[in-house]
Design a protein around this motif. Sequence first.
Motif, PDB file in Angstrom:
ATOM      1  N   LYS A 344      11.163  -8.518   6.024  1.00 56.03           N
ATOM      2  CA  LYS A 344      10.637  -9.421   4.987  1.00 56.03           C
ATOM      3  C   LYS A 344       9.868  -8.670   3.907  1.00 56.03           C
ATOM      4  CE  LYS A 344       7.696 -13.405   4.367  1.00 56.03           C
ATOM      5  NZ  LYS A 344       6.745 -14.304   4.961  1.00 56.03           N
ATOM      6  N   ILE A 345       9.117  -7.626   4.309  1.00 53.16           N
ATOM      7  CA  ILE A 345       8.246  -6.972   3.324  1.00 53.16           C
ATOM      8  C   ILE A 345       9.039  -6.248   2.235  1.00 53.16           C
ATOM      9  CG2 ILE A 345       6.285  -6.729   4.905  1.00 53.16           C
ATOM     10  CD1 ILE A 345       7.054  -3.776   5.188  1.00 53.16           C
ATOM     11  N   PHE A 346      10.346  -6.003   2.490  1.00 52.86           N
ATOM     12  CA  PHE A 346      11.160  -5.345   1.462  1.00 52.86           C
ATOM     13  C   PHE A 346      11.920  -6.359   0.610  1.00 52.86           C
ATOM     14  CE2 PHE A 346      10.749  -1.960   4.649  1.00 52.86           C
ATOM     15  CZ  PHE A 346      10.264  -0.945   3.837  1.00 52.86           C
ATOM     16  N   PHE A 349       9.289 -10.818  -3.445  1.00 55.50           N
ATOM     17  CA  PHE A 349       8.124 -11.675  -3.209  1.00 55.50           C
ATOM     18  C   PHE A 349       7.743 -11.754  -1.725  1.00 55.50           C
ATOM     19  CE2 PHE A 349      10.379 -13.676  -6.892  1.00 55.50           C
ATOM     20  CZ  PHE A 349       9.479 -13.314  -7.874  1.00 55.50           C
ATOM     21  N   GLY A 350       8.313 -10.840  -0.915  1.00 60.10           N
ATOM     22  CA  GLY A 350       8.060 -10.888   0.533  1.00 60.10           C
ATOM     23  C   GLY A 350       6.660 -10.376   0.870  1.00 60.10           C
ATOM     24  N   ARG A 351       5.801 -11.271   1.350  1.00 57.11           N
ATOM     25  CA  ARG A 351       4.446 -10.884   1.751  1.00 57.11           C
ATOM     26  C   ARG A 351       4.213 -11.398   3.160  1.00 57.11           C
ATOM     27  NH1 ARG A 351      -0.415 -11.843  -0.806  1.00 57.11           N
ATOM     28  NH2 ARG A 351      -0.776  -9.621  -0.563  1.00 57.11           N
ATOM     29  N   VAL A 352       3.408 -10.672   3.932  1.00 59.03           N
ATOM     30  CA  VAL A 352       3.063 -11.146   5.268  1.00 59.03           C
ATOM     31  C   VAL A 352       1.558 -11.371   5.266  1.00 59.03           C
ATOM     32  CG1 VAL A 352       3.087 -10.610   7.716  1.00 59.03           C
ATOM     33  CG2 VAL A 352       4.920  -9.759   6.242  1.00 59.03           C
ATOM     34  N   VAL A 353       1.177 -12.626   5.279  1.00 58.44           N
ATOM     35  CA  VAL A 353      -0.260 -12.926   5.204  1.00 58.44           C
ATOM     36  C   VAL A 353      -0.793 -13.166   6.615  1.00 58.44           C
ATOM     37  CG1 VAL A 353      -1.991 -14.475   4.230  1.00 58.44           C
ATOM     38  CG2 VAL A 353       0.023 -13.867   2.891  1.00 58.44           C
ATOM     39  N   GLY A 362      -1.520 -10.042  -3.998  1.00 58.70           N
ATOM     40  CA  GLY A 362      -0.388  -9.172  -4.311  1.00 58.70           C
ATOM     41  C   GLY A 362       0.783 -10.018  -4.748  1.00 58.70           C
ATOM     42  N   SER A 363       1.781  -9.362  -5.333  1.00 59.32           N
ATOM     43  CA  SER A 363       2.934 -10.108  -5.849  1.00 59.32           C
ATOM     44  C   SER A 363       4.096 -10.102  -4.855  1.00 59.32           C
ATOM     45  CB  SER A 363       3.402  -9.474  -7.151  1.00 59.32           C
ATOM     46  OG  SER A 363       3.850  -8.155  -6.883  1.00 59.32           O
ATOM     47  N   GLY A 364       4.091  -9.153  -3.923  1.00 55.91           N
ATOM     48  CA  GLY A 364       5.233  -9.019  -3.018  1.00 55.91           C
ATOM     49  C   GLY A 364       6.435  -8.386  -3.709  1.00 55.91           C
ATOM     50  N   LEU A 365       6.203  -7.739  -4.839  1.00 55.51           N
ATOM     51  CA  LEU A 365       7.322  -7.108  -5.569  1.00 55.51           C
ATOM     52  C   LEU A 365       7.415  -5.608  -5.315  1.00 55.51           C
ATOM     53  CD1 LEU A 365       7.048  -8.802  -9.083  1.00 55.51           C
ATOM     54  CD2 LEU A 365       8.836  -9.130  -7.379  1.00 55.51           C
ATOM     55  N   GLY A 366       6.259  -4.987  -4.959  1.00 53.50           N
ATOM     56  CA  GLY A 366       6.188  -3.524  -4.898  1.00 53.50           C
ATOM     57  C   GLY A 366       7.241  -2.888  -4.000  1.00 53.50           C
ATOM     58  N   LEU A 367       7.273  -3.291  -2.730  1.00 55.74           N
ATOM     59  CA  LEU A 367       8.190  -2.635  -1.790  1.00 55.74           C
ATOM     60  C   LEU A 367       9.648  -2.969  -2.108  1.00 55.74           C
ATOM     61  CD1 LEU A 367       6.268  -2.970   1.600  1.00 55.74           C
ATOM     62  CD2 LEU A 367       6.528  -0.944   0.157  1.00 55.74           C
ATOM     63  N   TYR A 368       9.864  -4.184  -2.599  1.00 62.81           N
ATOM     64  CA  TYR A 368      11.226  -4.589  -3.001  1.00 62.81           C
ATOM     65  C   TYR A 368      11.748  -3.615  -4.059  1.00 62.81           C
ATOM     66  CZ  TYR A 368      14.630  -7.413  -5.659  1.00 62.81           C
ATOM     67  OH  TYR A 368      15.731  -7.854  -6.339  1.00 62.81           O
ATOM     68  N   LEU A 369      10.905  -3.385  -5.045  1.00 65.83           N
ATOM     69  CA  LEU A 369      11.275  -2.504  -6.152  1.00 65.83           C
ATOM     70  C   LEU A 369      11.402  -1.052  -5.652  1.00 65.83           C
ATOM     71  CD1 LEU A 369      11.610  -2.552  -9.237  1.00 65.83           C
ATOM     72  CD2 LEU A 369       9.190  -2.021  -9.420  1.00 65.83           C
ATOM     73  N   GLY A 390      -1.487   0.823  12.633  1.00 67.72           N
ATOM     74  CA  GLY A 390      -1.199   1.334  11.294  1.00 67.72           C
ATOM     75  C   GLY A 390       0.287   1.447  11.018  1.00 67.72           C
ATOM     76  N   SER A 391       0.594   1.958   9.816  1.00 66.28           N
ATOM     77  CA  SER A 391       1.984   2.020   9.371  1.00 66.28           C
ATOM     78  C   SER A 391       2.284   3.384   8.766  1.00 66.28           C
ATOM     79  CB  SER A 391       2.250   0.970   8.285  1.00 66.28           C
ATOM     80  OG  SER A 391       1.721  -0.266   8.662  1.00 66.28           O
ATOM     81  N   VAL A 392       3.565   3.755   8.822  1.00 60.21           N
ATOM     82  CA  VAL A 392       4.017   4.965   8.130  1.00 60.21           C
ATOM     83  C   VAL A 392       5.207   4.560   7.268  1.00 60.21           C
ATOM     84  CG1 VAL A 392       4.795   7.351   8.362  1.00 60.21           C
ATOM     85  CG2 VAL A 392       3.507   6.278  10.220  1.00 60.21           C
ATOM     86  N   PHE A 393       5.045   4.660   5.967  1.00 62.08           N
ATOM     87  CA  PHE A 393       6.148   4.412   5.039  1.00 62.08           C
ATOM     88  C   PHE A 393       6.727   5.763   4.641  1.00 62.08           C
ATOM     89  CE2 PHE A 393       4.045   0.398   4.884  1.00 62.08           C
ATOM     90  CZ  PHE A 393       5.042  -0.523   4.589  1.00 62.08           C
ATOM     91  N   SER A 394       8.058   5.888   4.712  1.00 60.10           N
ATOM     92  CA  SER A 394       8.689   7.177   4.437  1.00 60.10           C
ATOM     93  C   SER A 394       9.711   7.061   3.329  1.00 60.10           C
ATOM     94  CB  SER A 394       9.415   7.655   5.690  1.00 60.10           C
ATOM     95  OG  SER A 394       8.675   8.643   6.315  1.00 60.10           O
TER      96      SER A 394
END
Length: 405
Positions: A344-346, A349-353, A362-369, A390-394
């Motif tokens: 969903k986060i990708f 507008f996908g946000r996990v609240v 947030g807009s939920g656009l960042g990771l999509y883009l 925590g998370s690791v984004f690669s």
Amino acid sequence: MKPPAEHLEEQPISGDASPAPTEVVALAAEPAFLEAAYRSIGEGLTALDVSGRVVHLNLGAEGLLGWRQEDLIGRRLHDVVHHFHPDGSDYPAENCPLLAVIGNGRNTVGDETFIRSDGYTVPITFSSAPIVIEGTVVGSVITFRDVGVERAARASVEEADQLRLESRRLAELDRIKSEFLNLVAHELRSPLAVARGYASMLADGTFGPLHATDASTAVPIINAKLTEMNALVDQMLETARLEAGHLHLSKTTVSLRAIVDDALRTMAPLARNHRLVSGAGPPDDMVYGDPNRVLTIMTNLIENACKYSPPETDVEVRIWREAGWVGASVEDRGWGIAPQHLNKIFSKFGRVVTPDNSHILGSGLGLYLCRDLARMHGGDLTVRSEVGRGSVFSLRLPAHDDPLG
Ligand code: ADP
């Protein structure tokens, strides 16, 4: 049973090899022939006596009910196959529409549920008619068929129609959102640029020193907030470009380390509450990409790492190289993302609240883009995460050591 005389007269009289009408009449009078014909009717057929006891059960009914004729003969049909409702409650014989026809002599049709010999239930549609001999009802004949498959097929057609409608509605909503995004972003861009220009001139003393203490505190904040708004507007415009297929990369050979350092510098003032940590990385970290877009991805990841983790925790950026790829990972010690939300986060507008992050806007656009930008480069953006840890984004981009290669 003899067919009526007028029916006989209607039979075609032919001179060919077909049986003579008299032979047909003989066949029709043959109990074994009639018995075989009733037995073979495709639908379920059962004949009951005046008390509702089974006199006859054809092959169709045997198949549908799982009972054989000899098991049911002499037993009241209702007591064996119709004594409870689908919800398990009792179905008293006095309410049974299949038996009612024997009392009132009127044809009845309807939908009911029969209980099979194995205990499973079958939805059926039936038609029940009285058997009348010399003006007296002596029983009834019921034909029925399984409508479970028909109903399921009808339900899935209806569901498919519903889904088609829903997906058309969602596509339309998506289009409206994109248009709105584009419009708002374009309208905001110019006034924002003017306000930012003046705010940074105020901040850097172009209009002279800021004497009042309040002003010297307020102006850098105004400046930072306008920069944040500007980044959001840029993100909206990039998304609109991407959707319209107008996003083009200006690729060159560039060091990923250099871009990461740039992102760390840009983020430093906004990440004051976190410790930004970055190791040395491999000596060979050249990628072929659009430096501005790769910078967008890296600043987004670092910003998210700070946004979605508690203050005073580490955000670690690591550059790596592995079998044809050069990548950068951003690791935080934040609230993490549950496995079911990782896709969903990708999405747009996908946000996990969650209760931990509900105060963060947030807009939920960042990771999509960012993921689309990474993929346009022939690379990818992936995530590993554990709730509470925590998370690791690669980010992974194709390695490019030789600009001419
Ligand atoms: P935004 O941050 O504007 O909501 P993004 O597309 O950047 O939009 O992120 C989408 C969602 O992914 C966020 O709303 C948040 O729920 C989740 N997310 C992103 N990065 C992280 C992270 N480092 N840790 C936990 N959740 C994150």
